[in-house]
Design a protein around this motif. Sequence first.
Motif, PDB file in Angstrom:
ATOM      1  N   GLN A 161       0.792  -1.504  -0.172  1.00  0.00           N
ATOM      2  CA  GLN A 161       0.389  -0.472   0.402  1.00  0.00           C
ATOM      3  C   GLN A 161       1.029   1.484   0.188  1.00  0.00           C
ATOM      4  O   GLN A 161       0.622   2.335  -0.800  1.00  0.00           O
ATOM      5  CB  GLN A 161      -1.164   0.222   1.147  1.00  0.00           C
TER       6      GLN A 161
ATOM      7  N   THR B 141      -7.816  -3.172  -1.380  1.00  0.00           N
ATOM      8  CA  THR B 141      -9.184  -4.008  -0.964  1.00  0.00           C
ATOM      9  C   THR B 141      -9.080  -1.252  -1.014  1.00  0.00           C
ATOM     10  O   THR B 141      -9.546  -0.637  -0.812  1.00  0.00           O
ATOM     11  CB  THR B 141      -9.644  -4.059  -0.147  1.00  0.00           C
ATOM     12  N   TRP B 142      -8.056  -1.014  -0.301  1.00  0.00           N
ATOM     13  CA  TRP B 142      -7.632  -0.112   0.021  1.00  0.00           C
ATOM     14  C   TRP B 142      -7.094   1.213  -0.842  1.00  0.00           C
ATOM     15  O   TRP B 142      -7.766   2.491  -0.828  1.00  0.00           O
ATOM     16  CB  TRP B 142      -6.009   0.230   0.875  1.00  0.00           C
TER      17      TRP B 142
ATOM     18  N   ASP C  56     -10.151   4.307  -0.901  1.00  0.00           N
ATOM     19  CA  ASP C  56     -10.430   5.350  -0.206  1.00  0.00           C
ATOM     20  C   ASP C  56      -9.542   5.808  -0.720  1.00  0.00           C
ATOM     21  O   ASP C  56      -9.608   7.211  -0.676  1.00  0.00           O
ATOM     22  CB  ASP C  56      -9.871   4.699   0.946  1.00  0.00           C
TER      23      ASP C  56
ATOM     24  N   ARG D  67     -10.675 -15.537   7.793  1.00  0.00           N
ATOM     25  CA  ARG D  67      -9.658 -14.374   7.010  1.00  0.00           C
ATOM     26  C   ARG D  67      -9.898 -14.279   5.514  1.00  0.00           C
ATOM     27  O   ARG D  67      -9.777 -12.705   5.694  1.00  0.00           O
ATOM     28  CB  ARG D  67      -7.539 -14.491   7.482  1.00  0.00           C
TER      29      ARG D  67
ATOM     30  N   ASP E  78     -13.040 -12.537   5.442  1.00  0.00           N
ATOM     31  CA  ASP E  78     -12.972 -11.295   6.100  1.00  0.00           C
ATOM     32  C   ASP E  78     -12.544 -10.370   4.252  1.00  0.00           C
ATOM     33  O   ASP E  78     -12.664  -9.605   4.261  1.00  0.00           O
ATOM     34  CB  ASP E  78     -12.237 -11.009   7.279  1.00  0.00           C
ATOM     35  N   LEU E  79     -11.707 -10.120   3.996  1.00  0.00           N
ATOM     36  CA  LEU E  79     -10.889 -10.468   2.365  1.00  0.00           C
ATOM     37  C   LEU E  79     -11.461  -9.755   1.426  1.00  0.00           C
ATOM     38  O   LEU E  79     -12.508  -9.524   0.698  1.00  0.00           O
ATOM     39  CB  LEU E  79      -9.428 -11.172   2.478  1.00  0.00           C
TER      40      LEU E  79
ATOM     41  N   GLU F  49     -15.338  -9.871   1.392  1.00  0.00           N
ATOM     42  CA  GLU F  49     -16.773  -9.213   2.103  1.00  0.00           C
ATOM     43  C   GLU F  49     -15.833  -7.557   1.680  1.00  0.00           C
ATOM     44  O   GLU F  49     -16.710  -6.890   1.185  1.00  0.00           O
ATOM     45  CB  GLU F  49     -15.846  -9.914   3.668  1.00  0.00           C
ATOM     46  N   ARG F  50     -14.299  -7.573   1.945  1.00  0.00           N
ATOM     47  CA  ARG F  50     -13.713  -5.981   1.628  1.00  0.00           C
ATOM     48  C   ARG F  50     -13.810  -5.643   0.228  1.00  0.00           C
ATOM     49  O   ARG F  50     -13.930  -4.795  -0.505  1.00  0.00           O
ATOM     50  CB  ARG F  50     -12.558  -5.733   2.606  1.00  0.00           C
ATOM     51  N   VAL F  51     -13.507  -6.905  -0.804  1.00  0.00           N
ATOM     52  CA  VAL F  51     -13.314  -6.625  -1.790  1.00  0.00           C
ATOM     53  C   VAL F  51     -14.871  -6.956  -2.222  1.00  0.00           C
ATOM     54  O   VAL F  51     -14.884  -6.027  -2.926  1.00  0.00           O
ATOM     55  CB  VAL F  51     -13.152  -7.883  -2.524  1.00  0.00           C
ATOM     56  N   ARG F  52     -15.579  -7.076  -1.738  1.00  0.00           N
ATOM     57  CA  ARG F  52     -16.998  -7.104  -2.590  1.00  0.00           C
ATOM     58  C   ARG F  52     -17.571  -5.812  -2.010  1.00  0.00           C
ATOM     59  O   ARG F  52     -18.422  -4.816  -3.260  1.00  0.00           O
ATOM     60  CB  ARG F  52     -18.388  -7.895  -2.295  1.00  0.00           C
TER      61      ARG F  52
END
Length: 123
Positions: free
Chosen positions: A21, A43-44, A47, A114, A117-118, A120-123
């Motif tokens: 990142q 995913t960052w 933002d 884990r 969770d990743l 879910e962030r992608v979605r």
Amino acid sequence: MSACTTVEMGSAIYRSAPLLQTPMEQVIRDVAPDCIFSDMFFTWIVDFSEELNIPRLLFYPNNFLYHSISHSLRVYASHANVKSEFESFVVPDLPDKITMKRSQVSHLFISKTRMGDLMERVR
């Protein structure tokens, strides 16, 4: 990823993506692009592109059927209503009847992991 020989190697690659990142943000700031085209695992970037006020395009290389079935499993959780790993269920809200067994459903929809969770962030 194609060179990974174990699940652990693949997991290490996914876990290491966030380490890129800071250096990638600096390169993007230096280049000052009009748009960012990013892989789904960064995913960052969502933002960051909003901070820079530039559009972002996402590379998410799965097919439409995969996305349709995944969406249905998340929304309806029909796999949770079967009693065994080998009992069939119908995937709802699709134009054709598709049946699956719970053993065919990815662990991403069954348990909190884990990787789940990743995704879910992608979605």
